[in-house]
Scaffold this active site. Sequence first.
Site, PDB file in Angstrom:
ATOM      1  N   HIS A  61     -77.824  44.087-110.173  1.00 28.83           N
ATOM      2  CA  HIS A  61     -79.111  43.472-109.813  1.00 28.83           C
ATOM      3  C   HIS A  61     -79.033  42.959-108.384  1.00 28.83           C
ATOM      4  O   HIS A  61     -77.960  42.583-107.896  1.00 28.83           O
ATOM      5  CB  HIS A  61     -79.516  42.372-110.792  1.00 28.83           C
ATOM      6  CG  HIS A  61     -78.584  41.203-110.888  1.00 28.83           C
ATOM      7  ND1 HIS A  61     -78.593  40.166-109.981  1.00 28.83           N
ATOM      8  CD2 HIS A  61     -77.629  40.887-111.799  1.00 28.83           C
ATOM      9  CE1 HIS A  61     -77.678  39.260-110.331  1.00 28.83           C
ATOM     10  NE2 HIS A  61     -77.075  39.676-111.427  1.00 28.83           N
ATOM     11  N   ASP A  83     -81.179  40.450-107.108  1.00 32.86           N
ATOM     12  CA  ASP A  83     -81.640  39.077-106.913  1.00 32.86           C
ATOM     13  C   ASP A  83     -80.512  38.077-107.117  1.00 32.86           C
ATOM     14  O   ASP A  83     -79.515  38.353-107.802  1.00 32.86           O
ATOM     15  CB  ASP A  83     -82.818  38.751-107.833  1.00 32.86           C
ATOM     16  CG  ASP A  83     -82.501  38.941-109.318  1.00 32.86           C
ATOM     17  OD1 ASP A  83     -81.803  39.911-109.652  1.00 32.86           O
ATOM     18  OD2 ASP A  83     -82.943  38.103-110.133  1.00 32.86           O
ATOM     19  N   ASP A 125     -71.941  37.250-107.972  1.00 38.48           N
ATOM     20  CA  ASP A 125     -73.027  37.552-108.917  1.00 38.48           C
ATOM     21  C   ASP A 125     -74.261  38.053-108.171  1.00 38.48           C
ATOM     22  O   ASP A 125     -75.175  37.291-107.900  1.00 38.48           O
ATOM     23  CB  ASP A 125     -73.364  36.298-109.717  1.00 38.48           C
ATOM     24  CG  ASP A 125     -74.372  36.532-110.823  1.00 38.48           C
ATOM     25  OD1 ASP A 125     -74.567  37.706-111.187  1.00 38.48           O
ATOM     26  OD2 ASP A 125     -74.977  35.559-111.303  1.00 38.48           O
ATOM     27  N   GLU A 183     -83.302  40.003-112.455  1.00 39.32           N
ATOM     28  CA  GLU A 183     -82.332  39.792-113.529  1.00 39.32           C
ATOM     29  C   GLU A 183     -82.141  38.307-113.791  1.00 39.32           C
ATOM     30  O   GLU A 183     -82.029  37.879-114.941  1.00 39.32           O
ATOM     31  CB  GLU A 183     -80.993  40.442-113.161  1.00 39.32           C
ATOM     32  CG  GLU A 183     -79.975  40.499-114.283  1.00 39.32           C
ATOM     33  CD  GLU A 183     -79.125  39.234-114.444  1.00 39.32           C
ATOM     34  OE1 GLU A 183     -78.444  39.094-115.469  1.00 39.32           O
ATOM     35  OE2 GLU A 183     -79.131  38.387-113.513  1.00 39.32           O
TER      36      GLU A 183
END
Length: 385
Positions: free
Chosen positions: A73, A75, A105, A137
């Site tokens: 992801h 975002d 992350d 996400e």
Amino acid sequence: MAEVLAPRAILDALVGFPTVSRDSNLPLIDWVEAYLTGHGIVCHRHYNEDREKAGLFAHVGPEAPGGVVLSGHTDVVPVDGQPWASDPFTVTERDGKLYGRGTTDMKGFDALAVWAMVEAQRRGVTRPLQIALSYDEEVGCTGAPPLIEAMAHLPRATDVIVGEPTMMKAVTGHKGGVTYWVHVHGFEVHSSILHKGVSAIMYGAKLIDWANQLNAKLSAETPGGMAALFDPPYTNAHVGQIHGGTAHNIAAKDCEFGFGFRIVPGEAPDDWRRLFRDKVAEIEAEMQAVRPEAWIEVKETFALPPFAPSENNAAEALVRQITGDNSENFVSYGTEASHFQAAGCMAVVCGPGNIAVAHQPDEYITVAQFEAGQRFMEDLLARLA
């Protein structure tokens, strides 16, 4: 000829885009698309409804089914109010760690996936490799289902590696979730005649306390089935935000809060939905016995199916062959793996970095983990060739 960037250079570029979920991710998508296209890789986009965000996917290798998807992801969570020691949107190396929002992350994995796609194109592969980069996400994995649907016109891949930070361990199960936004509509009166009104806060508190009672009951039971694989070994209820009321001497007209469940695999989310709705109806009836105008408004804002371990999972087998790790790992947070599983793919969660530092100020990925991720990609490319 287009420049070939090292994984670290790609990471620096990706972290430099402040793709907080409340904002657009299009500048990052533009950069990734330009880079991949520059190496002869055809890219595709899926936009959200207002076209302010997009997912990106691409295919390298023979136009045949049975490929591997690298899923990440784009975002990240906000940095507001966090005491960072350096610019969160510039990768800063200190003491063997790469600091920056999203380094673990999960732009660390994203950077490695982009690098691997270009290497697959340059070296050639006999089994296809695909990349899938989603949006939103962090606000409920809402960008994954439409992205997966949009990917249907590509040759169908069978194995999906979702690169959330797991310290390069294979995670084969995680909890799902259902979250609601609850708006309790009360009836204002002076607090001295509370019995003639309905305090939205006080009745909302009944629903919140029910979550406490439910958690206490479930935690006292002996876990069974797949629940025993998780920490905690049960579905839990949670309220993370609340606001309401006008003044201390007025029965609150409004109270709003989020209410959610983290659901273990093997349990049906619809059963928890039904239990919740029944409790809401019970409390609403109590309110309306005092003032018929009072009511409880409920909107489901998030739904993620549980990710259940499966037999003969080829994606899991592939990751274990590469990493040499055979430990059993299950997590209570959610990922997009469950959406891929629901779409009929074999999926596994495996990526560099430690989830414990995700979302924190001074988030980082160690250089050692980032390099381990690159070695993983090298091995994957060799197997696909």
